[in-house]
Design a protein around this motif. Sequence first.
Motif, mmCIF file in Angstrom:
data_model
loop_
_atom_site.group_PDB
_atom_site.id
_atom_site.type_symbol
_atom_site.label_atom_id
_atom_site.label_comp_id
_atom_site.label_asym_id
_atom_site.label_seq_id
_atom_site.Cartn_x
_atom_site.Cartn_y
_atom_site.Cartn_z
ATOM 1 N N UNK A 231 0.851 -1.198 0.000
ATOM 2 C CA UNK A 231 0.000 0.000 0.000
ATOM 3 C C UNK A 231 0.880 1.237 0.000
ATOM 4 N N UNK A 232 0.601 2.158 -0.910
ATOM 5 C CA UNK A 232 1.400 3.380 -1.034
ATOM 6 C C UNK A 232 0.469 4.591 -1.136
ATOM 7 N N UNK A 233 1.027 5.747 -0.854
ATOM 8 C CA UNK A 233 0.281 7.006 -0.988
ATOM 9 C C UNK A 233 0.956 7.861 -2.057
ATOM 10 N N UNK A 234 0.162 8.325 -3.018
ATOM 11 C CA UNK A 234 0.678 9.173 -4.094
ATOM 12 C C UNK A 234 -0.107 10.476 -4.155
ATOM 13 N N UNK A 235 0.532 11.470 -4.731
ATOM 14 C CA UNK A 235 -0.060 12.810 -4.779
ATOM 15 C C UNK A 235 -0.898 12.996 -6.041
ATOM 16 N N UNK A 236 -1.877 12.129 -6.248
ATOM 17 C CA UNK A 236 -2.833 12.302 -7.342
ATOM 18 C C UNK A 236 -4.100 11.518 -7.019
ATOM 19 N N UNK A 237 -5.219 11.981 -7.595
ATOM 20 C CA UNK A 237 -6.508 11.338 -7.407
ATOM 21 C C UNK A 237 -6.899 10.599 -8.699
ATOM 22 N N UNK A 238 -7.807 9.617 -8.600
ATOM 23 C CA UNK A 238 -8.255 8.928 -9.817
ATOM 24 C C UNK A 238 -8.837 9.874 -10.865
ATOM 25 N N UNK A 239 -9.570 10.920 -10.419
ATOM 26 C CA UNK A 239 -10.129 11.877 -11.376
ATOM 27 C C UNK A 239 -9.038 12.688 -12.059
ATOM 28 N N UNK A 240 -7.908 12.895 -11.372
ATOM 29 C CA UNK A 240 -6.772 13.557 -12.012
ATOM 30 C C UNK A 240 -6.139 12.642 -13.050
ATOM 31 N N UNK A 241 -6.174 11.361 -12.769
ATOM 32 C CA UNK A 241 -5.559 10.398 -13.677
ATOM 33 C C UNK A 241 -6.376 10.229 -14.955
ATOM 34 N N UNK A 242 -7.690 10.212 -14.808
ATOM 35 C CA UNK A 242 -8.561 10.001 -15.975
ATOM 36 C C UNK A 242 -9.673 11.039 -16.013
ATOM 37 N N UNK A 243 -9.391 12.266 -16.414
ATOM 38 C CA UNK A 243 -10.451 13.273 -16.496
ATOM 39 C C UNK A 243 -11.487 12.911 -17.551
ATOM 40 N N UNK A 244 -12.724 13.297 -17.306
ATOM 41 C CA UNK A 244 -13.790 13.068 -18.266
ATOM 42 C C UNK A 244 -13.458 13.802 -19.560
ATOM 43 N N UNK A 245 -13.710 13.155 -20.701
ATOM 44 C CA UNK A 245 -13.371 13.745 -21.986
ATOM 45 C C UNK A 245 -14.090 15.069 -22.192
ATOM 46 N N UNK A 246 -15.367 15.159 -21.756
ATOM 47 C CA UNK A 246 -16.114 16.397 -21.955
ATOM 48 C C UNK A 246 -15.961 17.375 -20.791
ATOM 49 N N UNK A 247 -14.965 17.143 -19.934
ATOM 50 C CA UNK A 247 -14.804 17.989 -18.755
ATOM 51 C C UNK A 247 -14.553 19.448 -19.129
ATOM 52 N N UNK A 248 -13.886 19.705 -20.257
ATOM 53 C CA UNK A 248 -13.595 21.091 -20.657
ATOM 54 C C UNK A 248 -14.873 21.871 -20.909
ATOM 55 N N UNK A 249 -15.917 21.201 -21.398
ATOM 56 C CA UNK A 249 -17.173 21.873 -21.691
ATOM 57 C C UNK A 249 -17.913 22.284 -20.426
ATOM 58 N N UNK A 250 -17.542 21.705 -19.284
ATOM 59 C CA UNK A 250 -18.280 21.941 -18.041
ATOM 60 C C UNK A 250 -17.635 22.989 -17.156
ATOM 61 N N UNK A 251 -16.601 23.669 -17.648
ATOM 62 C CA UNK A 251 -15.861 24.632 -16.836
ATOM 63 C C UNK A 251 -16.063 26.054 -17.327
ATOM 64 N N UNK A 252 -16.079 26.990 -16.375
ATOM 65 C CA UNK A 252 -16.082 28.400 -16.738
ATOM 66 C C UNK A 252 -14.723 28.745 -17.338
ATOM 67 N N UNK A 253 -14.618 29.928 -17.919
ATOM 68 C CA UNK A 253 -13.410 30.282 -18.657
ATOM 69 C C UNK A 253 -12.173 30.278 -17.758
ATOM 70 N N UNK A 254 -12.310 30.746 -16.515
ATOM 71 C CA UNK A 254 -11.172 30.752 -15.593
ATOM 72 C C UNK A 254 -10.755 29.350 -15.196
ATOM 73 N N UNK A 255 -11.749 28.516 -14.877
ATOM 74 C CA UNK A 255 -11.464 27.131 -14.512
ATOM 75 C C UNK A 255 -10.832 26.371 -15.667
ATOM 76 N N UNK A 256 -11.323 26.624 -16.872
ATOM 77 C CA UNK A 256 -10.810 25.924 -18.051
ATOM 78 C C UNK A 256 -9.366 26.307 -18.331
ATOM 79 N N UNK A 257 -9.046 27.578 -18.192
ATOM 80 C CA UNK A 257 -7.673 28.025 -18.427
ATOM 81 C C UNK A 257 -6.704 27.378 -17.444
#
Length: 363
Positions: A231-257
């Motif tokens: 068992x190990x601890x790493x500095x990343x989350x599963x959502x960071x590893x595999x972001x949703x393909x359409x995630x860019x469409x769900x963000x405001x301009x600041x969040x997207x940048x």
Amino acid sequence: MKIIDKYILKRYLVTFSVMLILFIPIGITIDVSEKVNRMIERKVPLSAVLVYYGDFTIYFANLLFPIFLFLSIIWFTSKLANNTEIIAILSSGISFSRFLRPFIFGAIIVSIFALIMGFFLVPKASKGFNDFRYEYLKGNNNKTRETSDIFRQIKKEGKIEENIYVSNYNYLSQTGFNFTFEKFRDNVLVEKVTANRIRYNDVTKRYMLFNYNQRIVGENDDQITSSEKITKEYDFEPDDLTPVVYVAETMTIGQLNAFINKERERGNANINTYLVVFHKKFSLPISAFILTIIAVAVSSMKRRGGMGVNLAIGIVIAFTFIFFDKVFGTLAEKSSIPPLLAVWFPNIVFGILAAYLLRNAKR
């Protein structure tokens, strides 16, 4: 502003609004007819359906915004031409450029509205629209994520850099295969970890690695550690590893940048998809000006076939614009074409067409 300006501007905005009001229910009706059986089979709550179609309205209006705008201008400008109102306006000594001014004012208003929608309202609607489809209709969230050959840079602080890689990742079971972790100092490898399988534990917030091998590079010799399970601890989350393909469409301009900068540092191979979404937030409002000029230039002349000819020309031009927009957006995502060029190419081509048509219309 003169009476003629107010008259044309009012017709511009009212016709565009009516076009949206008329076509959106048609889009909803078609969507309901396609999905109603699946909704009944899966017993989708009525509240979720109502929220979905609220998001669908915003998503659909934004998606077909150029067509709605273009056809509405073609429609009311053709009526002005058929009623010889344009001839009367130009015969009074008003130049074609001056006649075009209220149309430009209307394009400014629509562009500002489209910009605000794209920055703040469309992202929220897009998230609700896509989440509903994949939760209730497709039933497989894994289809919306990157699942193979995933490489990420998870840390870069000073001289330290950490990268991870998995050949395949299953989001539902939160399990990755052929995992590799590499740590560099001054671009020199100091630690490497490999495992046949890595699985995330939601309770402990740690990762379990199977057939684990660690190699720490020393000055004189290397230290090697192996274990069947650890068992190990790493500095990343599963959502960071595999972001949703359409995630860019769900963000405001600041969040997207911020998201794009983060994914670029991680070496995300899907970065062009996010850049296409980013640039479209700016290119779409500009297209309002280009399409307005083309529509006025095409429909301001009284033709033998009447309004039908102008509408036919308008429909062909509008769908050609949408075709260019979709094709070059896809090319930017799948090839080496720069996203900035691909997204703005339709505006450049149709901008040149607008200048040519405007010049002929003035004659």
